[in-house]
Design an enzyme around this catalytic site. Sequence first.
Site, PDB file in Angstrom:
ATOM      1  N   HIS A  42      -2.680   1.259   6.806  1.00  0.00           N
ATOM      2  CA  HIS A  42      -3.033   1.178   5.387  1.00  0.00           C
ATOM      3  C   HIS A  42      -3.240   2.572   4.821  1.00  0.00           C
ATOM      4  CE1 HIS A  42      -4.277  -0.972   1.799  1.00  0.00           C
ATOM      5  NE2 HIS A  42      -5.258  -0.100   1.657  1.00  0.00           N
ATOM      6  N   HIS A  79      -5.812   2.038  -4.458  1.00  0.00           N
ATOM      7  CA  HIS A  79      -4.808   1.513  -3.529  1.00  0.00           C
ATOM      8  C   HIS A  79      -4.370   0.105  -3.918  1.00  0.00           C
ATOM      9  CE1 HIS A  79      -7.756  -0.871  -0.723  1.00  0.00           C
ATOM     10  NE2 HIS A  79      -8.230  -0.813  -1.946  1.00  0.00           N
ATOM     11  N   CYS A 111       0.810  -1.224   0.000  1.00  0.00           N
ATOM     12  CA  CYS A 111       0.000   0.000   0.000  1.00  0.00           C
ATOM     13  C   CYS A 111       0.845   1.277   0.000  1.00  0.00           C
ATOM     14  CB  CYS A 111      -0.977  -0.017   1.178  1.00  0.00           C
ATOM     15  SG  CYS A 111      -0.220   0.108   2.819  1.00  0.00           S
TER      16      CYS A 111
END
Length: 344
Positions: A308, A320, A259
């Site tokens: 994240h 993402h 990420c």
Amino acid sequence: MASHRRPKQPSRARVTVLTTAAAAAVAFSANAANAAPSEKPSKDEVKAKVDKLYEQAEQATEKLNGAKEKQEKLQKEISTIQDNVARGQEELNELRDSIGLAAAAQYRTGSIDSSVQLFLSSNPDDYLDKASTMDQLSAQQVDALKKIQEKQRELAQQRSEASDKLKDLAATRAAFAAQKKDVQGKLAQAQKLLNSLTAAERAALAAADQRASRSASERVDLGNTPAASGRALAAFHAAQTQIGKPYSYGATGTAAYDCSGLTSWAYAQAGVTIPRTSQEQANAGTRIYSQSQLQVGDLVIFYSDQHHVGLYAGNGMVLHAPRTGTNVRYESIGNMPFQFGVRI
């Protein structure tokens, strides 16, 4: 004449024990035969467990990324210090050599004095403390001695700093290994659970994931959401070119990403350097706590521990690298616990 004796009869207590044991064995066998086999977890239950393991693996991944980044930084710092120490030692040797030549010249002429003996002392500081007056030395000699003293102190300080950083590096390497083992362990558990499903069940999960991804792509509407800045828009467009690339822990592109690897790579394409990990990226700009105020290209931070991150894509969507087993894609912000946005 042979005697004929009747066999000894078992006692009443012994008969009772044997009878009870036999009855218990029969009952156990009957219960075992009639017991229902343990139920296999459903496809949805397996998916929930796997998703949780993937989340835990990503938490460990961001810690792994932080340890790796610190390790690389320490290695560079240690290398620089060691180079400085090597150069400093050469300079110190040259200073000592020049003093040695001066002493040799005075010895040959028989005029060696206390000032030259000072230069030859193993502890110039001690000699200076004991000297009654600096008039014993010429200005040039005093300057040479001070340079040696300064260089000695500088080298001692640099060696101490290098020693501390080497200890820190050893601890960081140990943390890196532990986090890597944690990530791999979580992923192995997830794979084991997936392997417990039938091929049809795994195919059904994959199909559902693809449908969700297509639906998310259709919801992206950049026309109604302004970009945070020209560079933020450039970073977002760069990330769009990576849609479909696989997630891989620790990866920063361009074959695969995790990420924070995707977001840091995307901003780098726009000429902006941001930190490597999601936790550090959370502090890389102005925080935006209202989803309605997010603009295209803003970073979006998820989960209370900030493990994240993605890029805001407009219309309540984020671009993402989700997790292991998925590709870079769009997804609804509501699918994860939103914390805040970050405007670089």
